[in-house]
Design an enzyme around this catalytic site. Sequence first.
Site, short mmCIF file in Angstrom:
data_model
loop_
_atom_site.label_atom_id
_atom_site.label_comp_id
_atom_site.label_asym_id
_atom_site.label_seq_id
_atom_site.Cartn_x
_atom_site.Cartn_y
_atom_site.Cartn_z
N LYS A 99 0.83 -1.22 0.00
CA LYS A 99 0.00 0.00 0.00
C LYS A 99 0.86 1.26 0.00
O LYS A 99 2.05 1.22 0.34
CB LYS A 99 -0.92 0.00 1.22
CG LYS A 99 -0.16 0.06 2.57
CD LYS A 99 0.04 1.43 3.11
CE LYS A 99 1.30 1.79 3.75
NZ LYS A 99 2.25 1.34 4.53
N ASN B 86 13.25 -13.79 0.26
CA ASN B 86 13.67 -12.38 0.16
C ASN B 86 14.57 -11.94 1.31
O ASN B 86 15.41 -11.07 1.15
CB ASN B 86 12.46 -11.43 0.16
CG ASN B 86 11.63 -11.56 -1.07
OD1 ASN B 86 10.97 -12.57 -1.27
ND2 ASN B 86 11.66 -10.56 -1.94
N SER C 20 8.14 -11.78 -2.23
CA SER C 20 7.45 -10.50 -2.43
C SER C 20 8.10 -9.63 -3.48
O SER C 20 9.31 -9.68 -3.68
CB SER C 20 7.41 -9.74 -1.10
OG SER C 20 6.59 -8.60 -1.22
N GLY D 46 10.72 -2.80 4.85
CA GLY D 46 11.09 -1.60 5.63
C GLY D 46 11.14 -0.34 4.80
O GLY D 46 11.94 0.56 5.08
N ALA D 47 10.30 -0.24 3.77
CA ALA D 47 10.35 0.94 2.90
C ALA D 47 9.06 1.75 2.97
O ALA D 47 8.88 2.70 2.23
CB ALA D 47 10.63 0.52 1.46
N GLY D 48 8.14 1.35 3.84
CA GLY D 48 6.89 2.12 4.00
C GLY D 48 5.79 1.67 3.06
O GLY D 48 4.79 2.36 2.91
N LEU D 49 5.97 0.51 2.42
CA LEU D 49 4.96 0.07 1.45
C LEU D 49 4.11 -1.08 1.98
O LEU D 49 3.42 -1.76 1.22
CB LEU D 49 5.65 -0.34 0.13
CG LEU D 49 6.50 0.76 -0.53
CD1 LEU D 49 7.08 0.29 -1.84
CD2 LEU D 49 5.68 2.04 -0.73
N GLY D 50 4.18 -1.32 3.29
CA GLY D 50 3.28 -2.30 3.90
C GLY D 50 3.67 -3.75 3.63
O GLY D 50 2.81 -4.62 3.55
N SER E 288 5.16 -5.89 5.63
CA SER E 288 4.85 -6.79 6.76
C SER E 288 3.35 -7.07 6.82
O SER E 288 2.93 -8.18 7.17
CB SER E 288 5.34 -6.22 8.09
OG SER E 288 4.64 -5.05 8.40
N ASP F 243 -2.54 -0.61 7.36
CA ASP F 243 -1.79 -1.38 6.35
C ASP F 243 -2.47 -2.72 6.05
O ASP F 243 -2.65 -3.08 4.88
CB ASP F 243 -0.36 -1.66 6.83
CG ASP F 243 0.52 -0.43 6.81
OD1 ASP F 243 -0.03 0.68 6.68
OD2 ASP F 243 1.74 -0.57 6.95
O1 PMV Z 1 6.00 2.27 6.98
P1 PMV Z 1 4.88 1.30 7.11
O2 PMV Z 1 4.51 0.61 5.86
O3 PMV Z 1 5.13 0.32 8.24
O4 PMV Z 1 3.57 2.17 7.48
C1 PMV Z 1 3.40 2.65 8.80
C2 PMV Z 1 2.22 3.60 8.91
C3 PMV Z 1 2.15 4.25 10.29
O5 PMV Z 1 1.02 5.13 10.28
C4 PMV Z 1 3.40 5.09 10.58
C5 PMV Z 1 1.98 3.23 11.41
C6 PMV Z 1 0.61 2.57 11.47
O6 PMV Z 1 0.52 1.56 12.19
O7 PMV Z 1 -0.36 3.08 10.89
#
Ligand code: PMV
EC number: 2.7.1.36
Length: 364
Positions: free
Chosen positions: A13, A55, A135, A140-144, A146, A204
Amino acid sequence: MLSEVLLVSAPGKVILHGEHAVVHGKVALAVALNLRTFLRLQPHSNGRVGLNLPNIGVRRAWDVASLQLLDTSFLGHGDSAALTAKHVEKLKEVAGFPKDCVDPEHLAVLAFLYLYLSICQSQRALPSLDITVWSELPTGAGLGSSAAYSVCLAAALLTACEEIPNPLKDGEAAGRWTEENLELINKWAFQGERVIHGNPSGVDNAVSTWGGALRYQQGKISSLKRPPVLKILLINTKVPRSTKVLVANVRSRLLKFPEIVAPLLTSIDAISLECERVLGEMAAAPTPEHYLTLEELIDMNQHHLNALGVGHASLDQLCQVTTAHGLHSKLTGAGGGGCGITLLRPDRETEAQRGRETRPRPHS
Ligand code: PMV
């Protein structure tokens, strides 16, 4: 117990607005990506349960008989709302992991063990199976990544244990679960996320379970009605970071400076609501003014996120480079590195294409 091989996939996401604020009960807007995580579950009768995560270089296997002997009474009986930090500590002990392990490899194995032991305890005996997860999403890049992992695990294990039906009908290449089944998948996936992130908001796993474009607030999920087609450039700074640590840092800052930080969260909430309103208007007829507003919202939110302490020099550079091309960017996800998003105006596409030649390089 399922007898045939099962293949499951779930998307990553992008959060448009509302990251971090959503952890504190505010609104987030998020959309599913066409980058996915895939899981293959192979049932066995060899008395072993295996987890392969190519991965991140994880290859583990356990004797089902030895897992059966573990005292897992602390997991509760199907009460997926009960997972606490204490349970995660206990799970580490049972798995023989160091107390302080926080690396993605250990946490991915822990999330698997948690979901396997909890979901499969409904069976007379723990099932023997092999699971491989791979995947297209960077970790760990903010794209969900996990969340997509937890959604795949929850869906596959619930199906294997016949808690939900296999949606694949004879002769069909793909199937989709019912809303009710998706709710159960999402509930368990949230617990997997809790093992990995501690205190996630749930946005997420919701986007990864349902796909599409969603508005999320305190567990309440609604689809964005007729979202317009937006072109968004996704740029990966390749700077690794931990969502858990960044979320905890924002919490500390909120506790230390409540009068300063709470209004920032309220303002981010208002940004999400305004963005939702503008997207609604754009569905009918997008105008240059709409793009101007979206750009202003992006800029304001990026400044707020910096004030929350989740910026990073690499993200500043990303914003500077895209600004030089007349574009507007913000971090997406937890920040501290990871990915940024840049809105591409339909009329500025050529310029944006040239922007791709500059560093930091786009992820996709
Ligand atoms: O960086 P990601 O993909 O783990 O996204 C985290 C989003 C947060 O709002 C920072 C944390 C959450 O649980 O919503």
